[in-house]
Design an enzyme around this catalytic site. Structure first.
Site, mmCIF file in Angstrom:
data_model
loop_
_atom_site.group_PDB
_atom_site.id
_atom_site.type_symbol
_atom_site.label_atom_id
_atom_site.label_comp_id
_atom_site.label_asym_id
_atom_site.label_seq_id
_atom_site.Cartn_x
_atom_site.Cartn_y
_atom_site.Cartn_z
ATOM 1 N N MET A 30 55.927 20.695 36.030
ATOM 2 C CA MET A 30 56.530 21.237 37.258
ATOM 3 C C MET A 30 57.103 22.626 36.989
ATOM 4 O O MET A 30 57.914 23.135 37.772
ATOM 5 C CB MET A 30 57.610 20.288 37.779
ATOM 6 C CG MET A 30 57.022 18.941 38.199
ATOM 7 S SD MET A 30 57.970 18.092 39.458
ATOM 8 C CE MET A 30 59.523 17.891 38.626
ATOM 9 N N GLY A 36 59.867 22.311 24.874
ATOM 10 C CA GLY A 36 59.313 20.955 25.002
ATOM 11 C C GLY A 36 57.927 20.981 25.636
ATOM 12 O O GLY A 36 56.998 20.308 25.174
ATOM 13 N N HIS A 37 57.760 21.792 26.688
ATOM 14 C CA HIS A 37 56.446 21.897 27.322
ATOM 15 C C HIS A 37 55.437 22.581 26.395
ATOM 16 O O HIS A 37 54.273 22.192 26.338
ATOM 17 C CB HIS A 37 56.535 22.730 28.606
ATOM 18 C CG HIS A 37 57.374 22.115 29.682
ATOM 19 N ND1 HIS A 37 58.608 22.607 30.028
ATOM 20 C CD2 HIS A 37 57.144 21.055 30.486
ATOM 21 C CE1 HIS A 37 59.104 21.874 31.009
ATOM 22 N NE2 HIS A 37 58.248 20.929 31.308
ATOM 23 N N GLY A 149 54.981 13.815 27.899
ATOM 24 C CA GLY A 149 56.082 13.730 26.949
ATOM 25 C C GLY A 149 56.731 12.348 26.940
ATOM 26 O O GLY A 149 56.803 11.677 27.970
ATOM 27 N N SER A 187 65.202 19.735 28.426
ATOM 28 C CA SER A 187 64.875 19.417 29.815
ATOM 29 C C SER A 187 65.148 20.646 30.669
ATOM 30 O O SER A 187 66.106 21.390 30.407
ATOM 31 C CB SER A 187 65.763 18.267 30.306
ATOM 32 O OG SER A 187 65.722 18.185 31.716
ATOM 33 N N ARG A 189 66.422 20.552 33.399
ATOM 34 C CA ARG A 189 67.694 20.315 34.099
ATOM 35 C C ARG A 189 68.908 20.684 33.240
ATOM 36 O O ARG A 189 70.020 20.784 33.771
ATOM 37 C CB ARG A 189 67.791 18.868 34.562
ATOM 38 C CG ARG A 189 66.754 18.557 35.641
ATOM 39 C CD ARG A 189 67.012 17.263 36.386
ATOM 40 N NE ARG A 189 66.222 17.193 37.604
ATOM 41 C CZ ARG A 189 65.082 16.495 37.765
ATOM 42 N NH1 ARG A 189 64.604 15.794 36.767
ATOM 43 N NH2 ARG A 189 64.442 16.509 38.911
HETATM 44 O O1 PAF Z 1 56.883 15.210 34.197
HETATM 45 C C1 PAF Z 1 56.698 16.034 35.097
HETATM 46 O O2 PAF Z 1 56.944 17.230 34.939
HETATM 47 C C2 PAF Z 1 56.151 15.571 36.444
HETATM 48 O O3 PAF Z 1 56.641 14.303 36.771
HETATM 49 C C3 PAF Z 1 54.621 15.589 36.511
HETATM 50 C C4 PAF Z 1 53.993 14.633 35.518
HETATM 51 C C5 PAF Z 1 54.114 16.997 36.233
HETATM 52 C C6 PAF Z 1 54.160 15.180 37.905
HETATM 53 O O4 PAF Z 1 54.654 16.045 38.881
#
Ligand code: PAF
Length: 282
Positions: A30, A36-37, A149, A187, A189
């Site tokens: 998102m 982390g990503h 993750g 995160s 957030r």
């Molecule tokens: O983990 C997330 O960022 C979201 O839940 C995902 C898997 C991209 C779905 O919108």
């Protein structure tokens, strides 16, 4: 790195890679990407020649009083980070592309059982929105592998259930949780936290560690969970849940079970809801 917001352009590029014999890995996100990503992208790279990442803040997985409108959107920084991480294609679908008849009129996917409790109970409809958008993204990208993750542990299990149940030809790769030095799980957030809340936030990880050692010492499940909630309350959290489950199916373990366990916590600090978990064998 290529960037597309249209499904047709995405499909054309993926088809060309596939025709050249290349495997495709997919990382759905998102946005507001952090280390982390990027670790998910790096894992994806190790399993395929090409990596597609999507950034889509999915309206159908947010409840009416959740943070959809204030969810941080940082497209330029995301794109810069993805180039460094080695992503080949960034897919940025619009809401109209994703939900052509409107998000309120979409065909929905509902994974039964697993989604009724923990985050599913605390956030009704959340996992329906996740499964709905992930299936659409899978249909658009048609990846060989997709990375999720372990921090969103219940989400990972929901996606694995959906993939198996619908016989999707996609291998799900779970990626390890990335943590700050003080244990706080990375995160998007975390940036909502005030300095004072940020200092308290690592108590979640400490509580997970305490739950693990209490289980390893043979303490009763109910006492472990109550102590965890009491500790977090005391530290200033508003706790949604602090529970021990079997990691495979999220069922409640029998006292004395030793293998394949997970401690899970969801708790609010001010307006920020944090989740974390710890998988262990006793
Ligand atoms: O983990 C997330 O960022 C979201 O839940 C995902 C898997 C991209 C779905 O919108």
């Amino acid at each position: 790195m290529q960037q597309f917001d249209k499904i047709e352009a995405l499909r054309e590029q993926v088809a060309a890679w596939r025709a050249a014999g290349e495997r495709i890995a997919f990382v759905p996100t998102m946005g507001n990407l952090h280390a982390g990503h990027f670790a998910l992208v790096e894992l994806a790279r190790r399993h395929a020649q090409r990596v597609v990442t999507s950034v889509f803040v999915n309206p159908t997985q947010f409840g009416p009083n959740e943070d959809f409108s204030r969810y941080p959107r940082t497209p330029e920084a995301d794109a810069r980070g993805l180039v460094v991480a080695g992503c080949d294609l960034l897919f940025l679908p619009t809401v109209e592309q994703m939900y052509p008849f409107g998000a309120g009129h979409c065909v929905q996917v509902r994974v039964p059982g697993l989604t009724a409790e923990l985050d599913g109970a605390a956030r009704p409809g959340h996992f329906d929105g996740v499964a709905t958008v992930v299936l659409r993204l899978f249909n658009m990208v048609e990846p060989d592998v997709a990375v999720f993750g372990r921090k969103d542990f219940q989400q990972l299990r929901v996606i694995q259930y959906m993939v198996r149940e619908l016989s999707l030809p996609i291998t799900i790769l779970p990626a390890a949780i990335q943590r700050e030095a003080d244990g706080l799980a990375l995160s998007s957030r975390n940036q909502y936290l005030s300095a004072e809340e940020r200092a308290i936030a690592p108590q979640i990880h400490r509580t997970l560690l305490a739950m693990r050692s209490a289980w390893q010492q043979g303490q009763p499940l109910s006492a472990i969970e109550q102590d965890a909630v009491a500790h977090l309350d005391e530290a200033g959290f508003d706790v949604d849940y602090a529970q021990l489950r079997r990691s495979q199916d999220l069922a409640t373990p029998q006292q004395g079970e030793r293998d394949g366990l997970v401690a899970l916590i969801a708790a609010r600090l001010g307006r920020t809801r944090l989740i974390d978990n710890l998988e262990f064998d006793a």
